[in-house]
Design an enzyme around this catalytic site. Structure first.
Site, PDB file in Angstrom:
ATOM      1  N   SER A 227     -17.688  16.843  40.117  1.00  0.00           N
ATOM      2  CA  SER A 227     -17.503  17.605  41.356  1.00  0.00           C
ATOM      3  C   SER A 227     -18.349  16.992  42.458  1.00  0.00           C
ATOM      4  O   SER A 227     -19.487  16.591  42.242  1.00  0.00           O
ATOM      5  CB  SER A 227     -17.833  19.080  41.140  1.00  0.00           C
ATOM      6  OG  SER A 227     -19.113  19.218  40.585  1.00  0.00           O
ATOM      7  N   GLY A 229     -18.615  18.499  45.706  1.00  0.00           N
ATOM      8  CA  GLY A 229     -18.735  19.484  46.785  1.00  0.00           C
ATOM      9  C   GLY A 229     -17.512  19.505  47.673  1.00  0.00           C
ATOM     10  O   GLY A 229     -16.380  19.472  47.187  1.00  0.00           O
ATOM     11  N   GLY A 232     -14.535  17.192  47.278  1.00  0.00           N
ATOM     12  CA  GLY A 232     -13.535  17.410  46.237  1.00  0.00           C
ATOM     13  C   GLY A 232     -14.057  17.051  44.863  1.00  0.00           C
ATOM     14  O   GLY A 232     -15.220  17.294  44.557  1.00  0.00           O
ATOM     15  N   GLY A 258     -18.179  26.397  41.751  1.00  0.00           N
ATOM     16  CA  GLY A 258     -18.124  25.525  40.570  1.00  0.00           C
ATOM     17  C   GLY A 258     -17.569  26.248  39.359  1.00  0.00           C
ATOM     18  O   GLY A 258     -16.806  25.678  38.566  1.00  0.00           O
ATOM     19  N   ASP A 259     -17.921  27.527  39.220  1.00  0.00           N
ATOM     20  CA  ASP A 259     -17.416  28.320  38.089  1.00  0.00           C
ATOM     21  C   ASP A 259     -15.912  28.545  38.235  1.00  0.00           C
ATOM     22  O   ASP A 259     -15.170  28.556  37.252  1.00  0.00           O
ATOM     23  CB  ASP A 259     -18.139  29.676  38.023  1.00  0.00           C
ATOM     24  CG  ASP A 259     -19.653  29.507  38.001  1.00  0.00           C
ATOM     25  OD1 ASP A 259     -20.117  28.499  37.448  1.00  0.00           O
ATOM     26  OD2 ASP A 259     -20.360  30.372  38.549  1.00  0.00           O
TER      27      ASP A 259
END
Length: 323
Positions: A227, A229, A232, A258-259
Site C-alpha cells: 500500500s 497511501g 494507491g 488499510g483495514d
C-alpha cells in the site's frame, strides 16, 4: 457451500476515541467539534467491513470485560459472530485527533491488556474450534504485552498446515518475524516502510519493491499488496502485477482505510476475482471508507461507482522477473 466463513483475529483491540479538533495546536487549550467512540482494532474493523459487504464473519481475540459494550453493540448490529475471549480489565483506548481543516489525523495508541499464558491457551483452543468450520483467517494488528513477536508466525504455520487461507496485516517485530519464518501467509499487505523494515533494507524504487514482493512470492506468499497511501497500491502475484490508483474524494477520516483494503482483498479472494478486479474492489472499500467516520462501507452502488473510477494498470517489468 453455505458461504465460506471468515475469522478475523484481533489480539489487541482498541476503543477508538476520535475527536475532531480543527486547527488544533500543541501545548495549549483547543476546542473540539465532536467525539465518537467506536469499537476498533484492525481485525474488528476488517470484520465490520466484511459484514457490511454481506460476508459471514466471526471475530475473535482478547477483549477486556469492563468496557466491552461498544463491541457487543457493533457485533449485534452487524451480525458478526462474537468469539472473543473476555479477559479481566479494560480494553485499551486509542485516541485519534482529526483535523478536517488540514486533513490530518494524529494517533495516540496505548498498550493493550497483558496476555497471560492461560489466556493464550484459551485463545488457541478457540482458534482450533473455529478452524473446523471456517476457511479464511485474517490476523490483524499489533501484539499486546505478554505475547512474543513470533506469535503470528506460529499461528500462520498452524493455520496453513490445516489448509486455511491466511491474510496477515501487522507491522514492526511481528511482521518481521512472520516474514522471516519458514511458512508464510497467503496474503500480506505491508506499506513501503513496513516492507523495508521487515526485509532490513531500503526499498527506494518500484523495482526494489517488486523484487522484495517476488522474494516473498518465491517463499510461499500468493499475493503481496504494497500500500502506498493516496498513491494507491501495487498488487503482485507470481503471474501478474497491477497498480491501482484511487479516484480523488473528500476525505472525512483515514482511520481504517488499510483495514478496508484488507477486507476488500478478502472479499475478492472469496469471489475468486482476477487481480485487476481485486485491485478495484480493495481500492473501492478503502476509498469508500475514508468518506465515512468509523469502520463502515457506503452502499454497494456507491462502491461500484468508486470501483469503476479506480485506475488499474498492468505493470510489465523491464526484465521478466524470475519466480
Amino acid at each position: 457451500m453455505g458461504h465460506t466463513r471468515v475469522v478475523t483475529l484481533t489480539l489487541n483491540p482498541a476503543l477508538d476515541m476520535t475527536v475532531r479538533a480543527d486547527g488544533w495546536q500543541q501545548n495549549t487549550v483547543n476546542s473540539g467539534q465532536d467525539m465518537h467512540l467506536n469499537a476498533g482494532g484492525k481485525g474488528v474493523n476488517v470484520a465490520s467491513f466484511l459484514a457490511d459487504w454481506g460476508v459471514n464473519v466471526t471475530a475473535t481475540g482478547l477483549l477486556g470485560r469492563e468496557n466491552a459494550s461498544a463491541f457487543d453493540t457493533l457485533f449485534r448490529a452487524k451480525h458478526i459472530e462474537d468469539a472473543f475471549i473476555r479477559v479481566p480489565g479494560s480494553t485499551r483506548v486509542g485516541v485519534k485527533i482529526v483535523d478536517h481543516a488540514r486533513q490530518q489525523t494524529t494517533d495516540i495508541n496505548l498498550p493493550g491488556l497483558t496476555a497471560t499464558p492461560e489466556l493464550l491457551q484459551a485463545l488457541e483452543a478457540k482458534l482450533a474450534e473455529l478452524s473446523a468450520n471456517h476457511d479464511v483467517f485474517v490476523l490483524a494488528g499489533s501484539l499486546p504485552p505478554g505475547i512474543e513477536s513470533d506469535y503470528y508466525a506460529k499461528l500462520v504455520a498452524q493455520l496453513r498446515q490445516a489448509g486455511k487461507f491466511v491474510a496477515l496485516d501487522t507491522s514492526g517485530p511481528a511482521l518481521n518475524a512472520a516474514l522471516a519464518a519458514d511458512t508464510l501467509p497467503n496474503l500480506v499487505k505491508p506499506n513501503n516502510h513496513e516492507l523495508s523494515a521487515a526485509l532490513g533494507k531500503e526499498l527506494n524504487s518500484e523495482t526494489d519493491l517488486l523484487d522484495a514482493a517476488h522474494n516473498l512470492l518465491k517463499r510461499g506468499v500468493e499475493l503481496v499488496v504494497i500500500s502506498q497511501g493516496e498513491e494507491g497500491a501495487l498488487l503482485v502475484t507470481p503471474g501478474d502485477i497491477v497498480k491501482a490508483r484511487p479516484p480523488r474524494v473528500q476525505v472525512v477520516s483515514t482511520v481504517g482505510a488499510g483495514d478496508a483494503m484488507v477486507a476488500g482483498l478478502v472479499a475478492a479472494h472469496l469471489d475468486r476475482l482476477s487481480l485487476a478486479a481485486a485491485a478495484r474492489r480493495a481500492t473501492s472499500f478503502s476509498v469508500g471508507n475514508i468518506t465515512r467516520l468509523g469502520a463502515h462501507l457506503p452502499p454497494r452502488a456507491e462502491l461500484d461507482d468508486i470501483a469503476a473510477r479506480v485506475d488499474v494498470s498492468a505493470i510489465r517489468p523491464a526484465d521478466p522477473l524470475k519466480v
